[in-house]
Scaffold this active site. Structure first.
Site, PDB file in Angstrom:
ATOM      1  CG  HIS A 139      -1.722   1.204   1.442  1.00  0.00           C
ATOM      2  ND1 HIS A 139      -3.026   1.330   1.009  1.00  0.00           N
ATOM      3  CD2 HIS A 139      -1.417   2.389   2.051  1.00  0.00           C
ATOM      4  CE1 HIS A 139      -3.484   2.518   1.341  1.00  0.00           C
ATOM      5  NE2 HIS A 139      -2.527   3.189   1.980  1.00  0.00           N
ATOM      6  CD  GLU A 140       1.957   3.315   3.707  1.00  0.00           C
ATOM      7  OE1 GLU A 140       2.116   4.416   3.140  1.00  0.00           O
ATOM      8  OE2 GLU A 140       0.998   3.084   4.464  1.00  0.00           O
ATOM      9  CG  HIS A 143       0.312   6.123  -0.543  1.00  0.00           C
ATOM     10  ND1 HIS A 143      -0.781   6.851  -0.989  1.00  0.00           N
ATOM     11  CD2 HIS A 143      -0.104   5.481   0.595  1.00  0.00           C
ATOM     12  CE1 HIS A 143      -1.798   6.658  -0.173  1.00  0.00           C
ATOM     13  NE2 HIS A 143      -1.417   5.832   0.789  1.00  0.00           N
ATOM     14  CD  GLU A 218      -4.594   6.454   2.287  1.00  0.00           C
ATOM     15  OE1 GLU A 218      -4.387   5.237   2.466  1.00  0.00           O
ATOM     16  OE2 GLU A 218      -3.688   7.307   2.300  1.00  0.00           O
TER      17      GLU A 218
END
Length: 283
Positions: A139-140, A143, A218
């Protein structure tokens, strides 16, 4: 959540200082074109300063330690996992840091894809399985690969510009109307007061827009994680967060001010966990 709050706090601090300078000095005070130019310069200054300081500030705020040489199996696993995911996402290897905190948290930050950071808390490593932690790391990484920090900085720059421009145009109109009535001695004080009040009000509206974009990204990062490691792992990670963190602290604090339901989401940087899980299941 933390990286957004750090970014917005730094941006707000810079904006406040520059706003006071503008109001006290009267720079571009009577020219709409001059106000627009100064609004553009100062508006983007706050967001860009926040962007370029984000990595250093984030590390200092959590007292994080960048892993330069893995000292144990956990650090080796972190480096290997982030390296594998970064390669799959097509980005340079970011710095990887660990910080001591009981909170289950992780964040990514940095001004560019080639100068980025992924940090995880000891609370996350102690409370999540490897599969769940792998999904959070993905997930990071998403980003970073999506360029979210740069996009947020540009959006914040535009919002800052409108906040500065509108507050000072309206303040100039109010002060000028007072001058036309012969109250010239009050014009500078009224201009300063009106511009500061309007800047705070418009700043709240700008923050709502920034939070909406944060929630949108997100969802994108969740989808990116699903692409890198599979949606089931990301769903498991979010379900783990549900077990550990509900009811959410932010929602609780908002409920204290009688802001409930959908209205509370206006001030949230992350969507509710159940909505994120539902979105992943619909992929």
């Amino acid at each position: 959540m933390m990286r957004i709050l750090l970014f917005l706090a730094t941006n707000m601090a810079v904006m406040l200082v520059l706003g006071i300078i503008l109001s006290v000095t009267g720079i571009a005070g009577n020219s709409t074109g001059g106000i627009l130019i100064m609004a553009l310069l100062f508006g983007f200054a706050g967001s860009l300063i926040s962007l370029f300081l984000s990595k250093t500030m984030a590390l200092r705020s959590v007292d994080g330690e960048v892993i330069t040489q893995p000292r144990n199996q956990t650090e080796r696993w972190l480096i290997d996992t982030v390296s594998r995911q970064a390669q799959k996402a097509g980005i340079p290897m970011p710095d990887v840091a660990i910080y001591h905190s009981p909170d289950v948290n992780a964040f990514a930050t940095g001004a560019t894809k080639s100068n980025s950071l992924v940090a995880v808390s000891t609370g996350l490593l102690n409370n999540m399985t490897e599969a769940e932690a792998e999904a959070v790391l993905a997930h990071e990484i998403s980003h970073i690969s999506n360029g979210d920090m740069v996009t947020m900085a540009l959006l914040q720059g535009v919002l800052n510009t409108f906040v500065i421009f509108l507050s000072r145009v309206i303040a100039t109109a109010v002060a000028s109307s007072r001058n036309n009535n012969g109250e010239e001695t009050r014009s500078s004080g009224i201009y300063f007061l009106v511009s500061m009040v309007l800047e705070m009000l418009f700043g709240v509206l700008a923050s709502i827009i920034a939070m909406w974009f944060s929630r949108y990204r997100e969802f994108r990062a969740d989808a990116g994680s699903a692409s890198l490691v599979g949606k089931e792992k990301m769903i498991m990670a979010l379900q783990r967060l549900q077990q550990l963190h509900e009811p959410q602290n932010l929602e609780g604090s908002l409920n204290a001010f009688m802001i409930n339901g959908k209205r509370s989401e206006l001030f949230m940087s992350h969507p509710p966990l159940e909505k994120r899980i539902e979105a992943l299941r619909n992929l």
